[in-house]
Design a protein around this motif. Structure first.
Motif, short mmCIF file in Angstrom:
data_model
loop_
_atom_site.label_atom_id
_atom_site.label_comp_id
_atom_site.label_asym_id
_atom_site.label_seq_id
_atom_site.Cartn_x
_atom_site.Cartn_y
_atom_site.Cartn_z
N ILE A 48 0.84 -1.21 0.00
CA ILE A 48 0.00 0.00 0.00
C ILE A 48 0.87 1.25 0.00
O ILE A 48 0.60 2.22 -0.73
CB ILE A 48 -0.95 0.02 1.23
CG1 ILE A 48 -1.92 -1.17 1.19
CG2 ILE A 48 -1.73 1.33 1.29
CD1 ILE A 48 -2.94 -1.15 0.09
N ARG A 49 1.94 1.25 0.78
CA ARG A 49 2.82 2.44 0.85
C ARG A 49 3.54 2.68 -0.48
O ARG A 49 3.73 3.82 -0.89
CB ARG A 49 3.82 2.30 2.00
CG ARG A 49 3.20 2.49 3.37
CD ARG A 49 4.22 2.32 4.48
NE ARG A 49 5.09 3.47 4.59
CZ ARG A 49 4.84 4.53 5.35
NH1 ARG A 49 3.72 4.60 6.04
NH2 ARG A 49 5.71 5.53 5.41
N GLN A 52 0.92 4.28 -2.61
CA GLN A 52 0.65 5.65 -2.14
C GLN A 52 1.77 6.60 -2.54
O GLN A 52 1.53 7.78 -2.82
CB GLN A 52 0.47 5.65 -0.62
CG GLN A 52 -0.87 5.06 -0.19
CD GLN A 52 -0.98 4.91 1.31
OE1 GLN A 52 0.01 4.73 2.01
NE2 GLN A 52 -2.20 4.97 1.82
N ILE A 55 0.97 7.97 -6.05
CA ILE A 55 -0.35 8.51 -6.39
C ILE A 55 -0.33 10.02 -6.61
O ILE A 55 -0.81 10.52 -7.62
CB ILE A 55 -1.39 8.12 -5.32
CG1 ILE A 55 -1.82 6.68 -5.57
CG2 ILE A 55 -2.62 9.02 -5.37
CD1 ILE A 55 -2.73 6.11 -4.53
N ASN A 152 -1.13 13.06 0.70
CA ASN A 152 -1.92 12.38 -0.35
C ASN A 152 -3.38 12.82 -0.36
O ASN A 152 -4.29 12.01 -0.52
CB ASN A 152 -1.84 10.86 -0.19
CG ASN A 152 -0.85 10.23 -1.15
OD1 ASN A 152 -0.32 10.91 -2.03
ND2 ASN A 152 -0.56 8.97 -0.98
N SER A 273 -8.44 -1.58 -0.75
CA SER A 273 -8.01 -0.22 -1.09
C SER A 273 -8.21 0.03 -2.58
O SER A 273 -7.50 -0.55 -3.40
CB SER A 273 -6.54 -0.02 -0.72
OG SER A 273 -6.08 1.23 -1.18
N GLU A 275 -7.61 2.87 -3.74
CA GLU A 275 -6.46 3.75 -4.00
C GLU A 275 -5.28 2.95 -4.53
O GLU A 275 -4.52 3.41 -5.38
CB GLU A 275 -6.08 4.46 -2.70
CG GLU A 275 -5.18 5.66 -2.88
CD GLU A 275 -4.83 6.32 -1.54
OE1 GLU A 275 -4.28 5.62 -0.67
OE2 GLU A 275 -5.09 7.51 -1.37
N ALA A 276 -5.14 1.71 -4.02
CA ALA A 276 -3.99 0.88 -4.39
C ALA A 276 -3.96 0.53 -5.87
O ALA A 276 -2.90 0.21 -6.41
CB ALA A 276 -3.99 -0.41 -3.57
N GLY A 350 -9.57 10.85 1.03
CA GLY A 350 -8.25 10.68 1.61
C GLY A 350 -8.26 10.32 3.09
O GLY A 350 -7.24 9.96 3.65
#
Length: 416
Positions: A48-49, A52, A55, A152, A273, A275-276, A350
């Motif tokens: 995930i990091r 991120q 992004i 982010n 996620s 977002e991932a 977010g």
């Protein structure tokens, strides 16, 4: 396509292994479950990091290039208007489906759950107390673009990128072209990084699934079976509606789109996620034939304004908590709740566990005990899997639909 299929198989294997490893730890070594969970979860955290990390620069560069290349302010307004029409319609439909099905299925009336201690919800209760119009504005308007990048805050980056892109578009080619070319190269370099990072996805999936099964075991599936069954049934109805609308717009190419986005859907489901998968989704939609200017403009907006799965979950979970506590709500109150959720949920993508924060704030507003969120916290992970996957589907369809409406949907390109 060969590499894509290998990654897809690797993710499925990781998913199965995660359940098996988590189950073994939970049954054989229950005393070590918590420490094991904390350690193996780090695999998911790493993945995930890594995602991120790219992004903010990806949203910034693709959006600025997309708008600057449009150069026609009317086109920006037209594309943005079509996108917002889709977002608002899809959000209202999602909220309404959640409201309708939770009233019909009544999971809160048939499920006998223990009233849990609110301690597990303390952080969320604390987070939601200050939620107001002022906080919403702060989430939208950046105070510092560097702060927005560091935290982010996608919506703040979107606001700055749109203004910067429009300014570049009006600057004239002599000044603007070198900057646009630089950002274009950076965007392509970041998309190249996506390919490398995605090979960490199976490890992320393994870590996330093993951790939750090791801690909660298989018992959690039984305890919350009715709630999960009803929620995923409601999600299935939402998927059906979205896919029917998608078929009317895209025709047979809808099946091709689904094939393209199967990997992002699975990763979103496994890691909870949406977002991932943002960078991978950008890549796949461009390969599908969506115009890169439209993708880079609409997808970042969609991640803040078009979270269909989260929308449906908000009405479903809020009414479920009311049912558990025996709080009767009139149809009028429920419709007002739907409209409140429609407004308050925008622009907080977010915020970690954003859906839960909004549910707590809404429950407080309508006299439903907000500590009821503790009831659904243990299974929120599983619900989050479904809503994250639905968010990805909704944004892929929105981007493809607007590309088609603009006459900018080309034949697909293969990855070279």
């Amino acid at each position: 396509m060969k590499g894509q299929n290998k990654l897809f198989v690797a993710i499925i294997i990781a998913l199965v292994l995660g359940v098996m490893i988590g189950g073994i730890v939970h049954i054989q070594y229950p005393e070590s479950a918590e420490s094991f969970s904390g350690n193996i979860k780090l695999l998911g955290t790493i993945f995930i990091r890594l995602v991120q990390m790219i992004i903010a620069p990806l949203v910034f560069t693709t959006l600025v290039v997309g708008i600057a290349k449009m150069s026609d302010i009317k086109m920006i307004g037209r594309v943005g208007g079509k996108a917002m029409l889709w977002f608002v319609s899809a959000s209202l439909v999602s909220l309404f489906i959640g409201l309708m099905l939770v009233n019909w299925l009544e999971p809160g009336h048939v499920t006998k759950l223990p009233i849990q201690d609110a301690a597990s919800a303390a952080d969320l209760l604390k987070t939601s107390k200050g939620f107001s119009l002022e906080d919403f504005v702060k989430h939208v308007v950046p105070k510092s673009i560097f702060e927005a990048f560091a935290t982010n805050e996608v919506l703040q980056i979107v606001v700055f990128s749109i203004m910067f892109g429009i300014a570049l578009a009006n600057l004239g080619d002599d000044y603007a072209q070198p900057v646009i070319k630089l950002f274009d190269i950076i965007a392509h370099a970041i998309l190249k990084m996506v390919g490398y990072i995605m090979w960490f996805a199976p490890l992320g999936v393994l870590g996330a699934i093993a951790a939750v099964v090791a801690t909660n075991g298989f018992e959690i599936f039984k305890v919350y079976a009715i709630y999960l069954r009803d929620f995923f049934f409601a999600l299935g109805i939402l998927w059906l509606v979205l896919l029917i609308v998608g078929y009317f717009i895209l025709g047979n190419r809808l099946f091709e789109l689904m094939k393209r986005i199967k990997e992002p859907l699975l990763i979103a489901f496994s890691t909870t996620s949406s977002e991932a998968v943002f960078p991978k989704l950008v890549e796949e939609l461009e390969k599908f034939g969506c115009n890169n200017r439209v993708v880079s403009f609409i997808l970042p907006l969609g991640y803040s304004f078009n979270l269909d799965g989260s929308m449906m979950y908000m009405t479903f979970a809020s009414i479920f908590i009311a049912q558990i506590y025996g709080v009767e709500m009139t149809l009028g109150q429920q419709i007002i709740m739907l409209l409140v959720l429609m407004l308050t949920s925008k622009g907080i993508a977010g915020v970690p566990r954003a859906s839960l924060v909004i549910i707590v704030a809404t429950c407080s507003m309508f006299g439903i005990p907000p500590e009821g969120i503790a009831l659904i916290l243990p299974i929120d992970h599983f619900c989050d899997m479904g809503r994250s996957m639905t968010n990805v589907l909704g944004n892929a369809l929105a981007t493809s639909a607007v590309s088609k409406w603009e006459g900018q949907l080309d034949s697909p390109t293969e990855h070279i």
